[in-house]
Design a protein around this motif. Sequence first.
Motif, PDB file in Angstrom:
ATOM      1  N   ALA A 128     -39.236 112.345  15.085  1.00 52.66           N
ATOM      2  CA  ALA A 128     -38.782 111.670  13.879  1.00 52.66           C
ATOM      3  C   ALA A 128     -37.424 111.042  14.156  1.00 52.66           C
ATOM      4  O   ALA A 128     -36.608 111.603  14.890  1.00 52.66           O
ATOM      5  CB  ALA A 128     -38.679 112.636  12.701  1.00 52.66           C
ATOM      6  N   THR A 145     -32.724 110.934  14.832  1.00 52.06           N
ATOM      7  CA  THR A 145     -32.358 112.307  15.191  1.00 52.06           C
ATOM      8  C   THR A 145     -31.006 112.254  15.892  1.00 52.06           C
ATOM      9  O   THR A 145     -30.848 111.510  16.862  1.00 52.06           O
ATOM     10  CB  THR A 145     -33.401 112.953  16.110  1.00 52.06           C
ATOM     11  N   GLN A 200     -31.236 115.116  11.104  1.00 55.72           N
ATOM     12  CA  GLN A 200     -32.302 114.123  11.139  1.00 55.72           C
ATOM     13  C   GLN A 200     -32.328 113.375   9.815  1.00 55.72           C
ATOM     14  O   GLN A 200     -31.927 113.902   8.781  1.00 55.72           O
ATOM     15  CB  GLN A 200     -33.664 114.777  11.382  1.00 55.72           C
ATOM     16  N   ARG A 260     -43.083 119.514   9.930  1.00 53.10           N
ATOM     17  CA  ARG A 260     -42.369 118.323   9.465  1.00 53.10           C
ATOM     18  C   ARG A 260     -41.327 117.929  10.507  1.00 53.10           C
ATOM     19  O   ARG A 260     -40.584 118.774  11.007  1.00 53.10           O
ATOM     20  CB  ARG A 260     -41.679 118.604   8.130  1.00 53.10           C
ATOM     21  N   THR A 261     -41.305 116.647  10.857  1.00 51.45           N
ATOM     22  CA  THR A 261     -40.486 116.048  11.921  1.00 51.45           C
ATOM     23  C   THR A 261     -40.934 116.492  13.311  1.00 51.45           C
ATOM     24  O   THR A 261     -40.318 116.140  14.309  1.00 51.45           O
ATOM     25  CB  THR A 261     -38.970 116.338  11.775  1.00 51.45           C
ATOM     26  N   ALA A 297     -45.062 113.252   9.392  1.00 51.84           N
ATOM     27  CA  ALA A 297     -44.069 112.239   9.023  1.00 51.84           C
ATOM     28  C   ALA A 297     -44.478 111.571   7.716  1.00 51.84           C
ATOM     29  O   ALA A 297     -45.639 111.645   7.294  1.00 51.84           O
ATOM     30  CB  ALA A 297     -43.943 111.206  10.134  1.00 51.84           C
ATOM     31  N   ASP A 302     -40.976 106.174  12.138  1.00 45.02           N
ATOM     32  CA  ASP A 302     -41.394 107.086  13.197  1.00 45.02           C
ATOM     33  C   ASP A 302     -42.575 106.593  14.016  1.00 45.02           C
ATOM     34  O   ASP A 302     -42.890 107.169  15.061  1.00 45.02           O
ATOM     35  CB  ASP A 302     -41.732 108.452  12.590  1.00 45.02           C
TER      36      ASP A 302
END
Length: 524
Positions: free
Chosen positions: A170, A173, A183, A334-335, A339, A345
């Motif tokens: 993601a 970052t 992030q 998540r990440t 996404a 992303d």
Amino acid sequence: MLDADLKAQLKGYMERATSPIEIVAALDDTQTSKQIKSLLEDILDVSPLVSLREDNAASSRQPSFSLNRPDGSVGIRFAGLPMGHEFTSLVLALLQVGGYPPKVDADTTLQIKALNGDYSFRTYISLTCQNCPEVVQALNLMAVLNPRIRHEMVDGALFQDEVEQLKIMAVPTVYLNGEVFGQGRMEVGDILAKLDTGAGTRAAARIDAKAPFDVLIVGGGPAGASAAIYAARKGIRTGVVSERFGGQVLDTMGIENFISVKETEGPRLVAGLEEHVKSYDVDIMNLQRAKSLTRGDLVEIELESGARLRTKTVILATGARWREMGVPGEAEYRTKGVAYCPHCDGPLFKGKRVAVIGGGNSGVEAAIDLAGIVSHVTLFEFLDVLRADAVLVAKLKSLPNVTIVMEAQTTQVLGDGSKVTGLAYKDRRSGESHTVDLEGIFVQIGLVPNTEWLKGGPVALTPRGEIVVDAKGQTSVPGVFAAGDVTTVPYKQIVIAMGEGSKAALSAFDHLIRLPVFEAQAAE
């Protein structure tokens, strides 16, 4: 590299620089290096203050280049070709290194200069990410103001081996001194709050000491911004308190249905909104989250920071956020493969297999965009029909690397502990369970109103959490109005939110002029 028009614009900008700028390039024999060298030569052509030299020992990341003052007091590096959304980041960095003062208030400037420590930041971005420039520009600005701060932008699509090694899925970052710092979108204030732990307490004290407002807007999206403008034009004391000025529009890539503007992007629209609001006497309190609302002689808004704001009327415009699937594994990954922003992303999943959850316009548009980047897209729709516009559905069905699965209920996100490896779903027709091997899941299933902080309070909400409003934007509580995606008004669109915000501000003013105290104050 730059066409004649863009080069002429750059020349105009660079005339604002007042000090020498040294560019040091570390290049290899790739096509990107050739493009970077061409770009740097264009910069050299438009300003006599710029010098350029090559030094491949200057960085292990090639291609890259740094911007410095001759005394070496600035540490800004671009690892990649800063075009697309990041071209503005490059131009601002050039100007600021060249002596043009950054647009930041005096208190923030002093706070940045007072940071005591050595901070080496590295931000991984994608050139299609609309949130990344905010972070890059904030950290570049801080590096200009404080010589102990260094910052490097790294194009994740260009340095994909590095991204995979770090398991970055993601953008943006940010790493600080080799460790993950954060992030997602961050402004200067967000970064300072993490570095200077006393900043939040000082900000809360300043907010708590403010005199009551005539109108306080909670939320800084299109509805909140338009409400602020309409209220301020009435000459009354107006404030805006928001978690993130611009709201969800900051995460919107292409906007093609904003009347009179053929095409724009969310961050650009938000910049215009903020500039317009700031042209009036509006007290903007950003990076503040509302915690509760109570009604007495005045309406009181308590913030998560502990500060309290008092106002005669309030307009709730806290908007909405992406709806989550609510299945096992979603939060865990998540990440890490799950996404919510395909534009941001998507480039990190180049050549990989991904899924898109949702068959509305957002989901189908996401699948179309991703199909040009990834190896294969599987779109999952809960119903038996795609709800997107017919032209989008036709385009989607024409793509050879897209599979559409109808009547599919996602049941679990699968992973190996560090990243997504697949998705489990149930066929709603047959009841059979299936799994699909993939590396990314993009969730596009609608919106959830940001009203958790109002639950249990005096303002009436629907079972879905939307604020109930009448035709004037009035809620169930006198003097409390609401506007935008957070309300029961149908069709969640930017232009509708702006109209509703304006309406709510006019209604709040109409409410104010009927208050005896307000009339007495106006006569003084």
